[in-house]
Design a protein around this motif. Structure first.
Motif: not given
Ligand code: FAD
Length: 409
Positions: A232-238
């Motif tokens: 919720s509210g963020a994308l996490i990269t590899a």
């Protein structure tokens, strides 16, 4: 004695299906039925305009009910749920929730594709999608208040194919136009792509031009960046980087709906497209045809027809001709996609395109007009040139009177 009419049922009234029922309905040789869950048709390559508040529904949405009446086919509002190939019947769940069974002589499946979240954790619940007009409206409902509220707002789009690129460019344009009204709102737009360039399926020189145009518009472009999780509210990269966002839209990859894999044994591929012969007949049933994004159709060069609007339109035209041949007892001909080039809109007044087998890259206002022509050709099939000309004149007048985005909540 008059011959009994064959019953052709087309599933899905999108770029391919609606053109096909229009042609077949006008022919008046067969009984034609369109099964489609929505009440109105929207040209899918313009969904990003709905999401950015710049689409004119009054002029550019088509009521299936009215269109069916004018073009002599029956419109059944509902969703196909299954097929019995031996009995030649299909099951439809209607808009009111009833299950009805329809008999067919020929069945044409044209239900398109949706975004592929590649089972990335959190994407289904924390990202928005642009696969239908309803979803595009939902994106607009989230973005519209941000455009009116003071401060910086972060919008992240995952996937730099045509959908993602067109959406970020349209949003940047809206934001730039709105700055004239001193709303105090500022959009920080991030476009995220796992491949090493935007528009990975297009020629490299086109990718370079598009990326530099997007960056000039203030869009942050992250290539070689794979999203591993959405929260919720963020994308996490590899690599563990956190991209905080107020709105996150997933526009990466495509796949077809899961129910296509359970159609009485019909063959599907890895992304659930139905496998067809070059004649567009499903590999296991000569009375079931598949066109548009939901078909895996082999081509003479060993490749497959790409999931593009142009290919969907060409397949619909081809199939309508083949049904005429079938009536005359002639063999079906193979469908060969004729690639007229790839065009991508960067806002309402600019487009970039690769034509002549990707040898020439064009850009500018005139290319944007060419881009519009593809949509106008689709409308021409649906309504004829007279109405298309009136729609274009009306649009011109409305553009002079209205702001760039419609501003409606
Ligand atoms: C935002 C966006 C931008 C795009 N931009 C471009 C572009 O610039 N150039 C380009 O060439 N292509 C573009 N595309 C791709 C293009 O839109 C598709 O290739 C094209 O629409 C495919 O046509 P189709 O008829 O196969 O499917 P669609 O147009 O998706 O139509 C499928 C129809 O089937 C209906 N349906 C779904 N499930 C059922 C069911 N169970 N029963 C009955 N009906 C059902 C849906 O409601 C829909 O009306 C874009 C796509 C998107 C989403």
């Amino acid at each position: 004695m008059s011959k009994q009419k064959k019953k052709t049922i087309v599933i899905g009234g999108g770029a391919a299906g609606l053109e096909l029922v229009t042609r077949l309905g006008r022919d008046k040789h067969d009984e034609v039925v369109l099964v489609e869950p929505s009440s109105h048709h929207f040209w899918k390559p313009r969904l990003h305009e709905i999401a950015a508040g710049t689409f004119d529904e009054e002029l550019d949405a088509v009521s299936y009910l009215k269109h069916a009446l004018c073009n002599k086919y029956r419109y059944l509002q509902g969703r196909m749920t299954g097929v019995d190939r031996a009995a030649k019947t299909l099951e439809v769940k209607t808009a009111e929730g009833r299950l009805v069974t329809e008999h067919y002589d020929r069945l044409v499946i044209a239900v398109g594709a949706v975004s592929n979240d590649f089972k990335t954790p959190g994407v289904a619940s924390h990202c928005m999608f642009l696969d239908s007009a309803e979803q595009a409206h939902n994106v607009w409902q989230r973005i519209n208040p941000l455009l009116r509220a003071q401060g910086e707002h972060r919008i992240s789009i995952v996937g730099a194919g045509a959908t993602g690129v067109e959406l970020v460019a349209e949003l940047a344009k809206v934001s730039q136009k709105l700055s004239r009204y001193n709303t105090g709102s500022e959009l920080q737009i991030t476009l995220i792509e796992a491949a090493d360039r935007v528009l990975p399926m297009s020629p490299e020189c086109m990718s370079e031009k598009v990326q530099s145009m997007l960056e000039k518009q203030g869009i942050r472009v992250l290539t070689n960046t794979r999203i591993q999780q959405a929260k919720s509210g963020a994308l996490i990269t590899a690599k563990g980087e956190v991209i905080e966002s107020d709105v996150q839209v997933w526009a990466a990859g495509i796949k077809c709906a899961d129910w296509l894999t359970q159609l009485d044994g019909l063959e599907t591929n890895r992304i659930h497209q139905l496998k067809v012969l070059p004649t567009l007949q499903s590999t296991l049933d000569e009375n079931i045809f598949v066109i548009g994004d939901s078909a895996e159709c082999p081509q003479p060069d060993g490749g497959f027809v790409p999931p593009r609007a142009q290919a969907a339109n060409q397949a619909a035209t081809h199939l309508a001709k083949q049904f005429k041949r079938q009536r005359k007892g002639k063999d079906l001909q193979p469908f060969v996609f004729n690639d007229g080039g790839m065009l991508v809109a960067l806002g309402h007044d600019y487009a970039v395109g690769a034509v002549m087998n990707d040898r020439v890259v064009l850009r500018g206002r005139q290319v944007r007009k060419l881009y519009d022509t593809i949509f106008r050709l689709h409308q021409q099939v649906l309504f004829g040139w007279g109405r298309v000309t009136r729609l274009m004149v009306l649009k011109r007048i409305k553009c002079l009177m209205n702001p760039y985005y419609n501003g409606r909540a």
